[in-house]
Design a protein around this motif. Structure first.
Motif, PDB file in Angstrom:
ATOM      1  N   TYR A 274      61.579  21.311 127.000  1.00  0.00           N
ATOM      2  CA  TYR A 274      62.869  21.578 126.385  1.00  0.00           C
ATOM      3  C   TYR A 274      63.011  20.567 125.263  1.00  0.00           C
ATOM      4  O   TYR A 274      62.712  19.391 125.440  1.00  0.00           O
TER       5      TYR A 274
ATOM      6  N   VAL B 230      62.075  17.001 126.658  1.00  0.00           N
ATOM      7  CA  VAL B 230      61.633  16.646 128.002  1.00  0.00           C
ATOM      8  C   VAL B 230      60.498  17.560 128.423  1.00  0.00           C
ATOM      9  O   VAL B 230      60.419  18.720 127.997  1.00  0.00           O
TER      10      VAL B 230
ATOM     11  N   ASP C 244      59.221  19.333 131.713  1.00  0.00           N
ATOM     12  CA  ASP C 244      59.777  19.771 132.991  1.00  0.00           C
ATOM     13  C   ASP C 244      58.675  20.453 133.787  1.00  0.00           C
ATOM     14  O   ASP C 244      58.035  21.382 133.284  1.00  0.00           O
TER      15      ASP C 244
ATOM     16  N   VAL D 250      60.849  15.584 135.777  1.00  0.00           N
ATOM     17  CA  VAL D 250      61.175  15.714 134.362  1.00  0.00           C
ATOM     18  C   VAL D 250      60.968  14.362 133.698  1.00  0.00           C
ATOM     19  O   VAL D 250      61.453  13.344 134.198  1.00  0.00           O
TER      20      VAL D 250
ATOM     21  N   CYS E   8      66.926  18.368 133.860  1.00  0.00           N
ATOM     22  CA  CYS E   8      66.460  18.151 132.478  1.00  0.00           C
ATOM     23  C   CYS E   8      67.508  17.447 131.628  1.00  0.00           C
ATOM     24  O   CYS E   8      67.201  16.490 130.915  1.00  0.00           O
TER      25      CYS E   8
ATOM     26  N   TRP F 164      67.315  13.611 130.028  1.00  0.00           N
ATOM     27  CA  TRP F 164      67.580  13.391 128.605  1.00  0.00           C
ATOM     28  C   TRP F 164      68.674  12.343 128.426  1.00  0.00           C
ATOM     29  O   TRP F 164      68.483  11.350 127.711  1.00  0.00           O
TER      30      TRP F 164
END
Length: 157
Positions: free
Chosen positions: A56, A130, A132, A118, A85, A89
């Protein structure tokens, strides 16, 4: 390196040790981060048969957007601080979740995912995305995964 991946059996650590130099060689000649993420996702899915592997990417100041991945369809956008996620972040640190159903605010993109790890991609002190990884199994990830996936993420930034 050719586009052929040599997979091995053995312990998780042996598998990562085999995979890491292959990824280094594959990514060394390519500067496009999205292409490299696509190959990393494919290599991890092929070697470990994880349920879902993907990236992502930070799209706005408060949202991640789906990037290259391998596995079933996924959530397209995730807000900062939401789910595993979004939390990885906002906290700028890896998150290892042995049971996704026990994670407060978990976003269930697919009910078959049982555990998750993650890792943020940090470039010049800023999280840009990220990695995942989801598993069909409970408690499937550990410090070995975190260490080697951290090395793999470092190749991308």
């Amino acid at each position: 390196m050719s586009e052929n991946l040599v997979t091995v059996s053995g312990t998780k650590e042996e598998q990562y040790r085999n995979l890491l130099p292959q990824l280094k060689a594959l990514l060394a000649g390519e500067s496009n981060r999205v292409a490299n993420m696509a190959n990393v996702a494919a290599a991890l899915k092929t070697q470990f048969d994880f349920f879902w592997v993907g990236f992502y990417l930070v799209d706005t100041t408060d949202e991640l957007v789906l990037g290259p991945f391998q596995g079933p369809i996924a959530c397209t956008r995730i807000k900062k601080g939401k789910g595993v996620c979004g939390s990885a972040w906002s906290e700028a640190r890896p998150l290892l979740v042995p049971d996704v159903d026990a994670f407060p605010g978990h976003i269930a993109c697919n009910s078959l995912s049982r555990s998750e790890i993650v890792l943020p991609l940090i470039s010049n002190g800023t999280v840009i995305g990220v990695l995942d990884v989801d598993s069909y199994k409970l408690n499937d990830f550990d410090e070995v995964d975190q260490r080697y996936l951290g090395q793999i993420v470092a190749l991308l930034v």
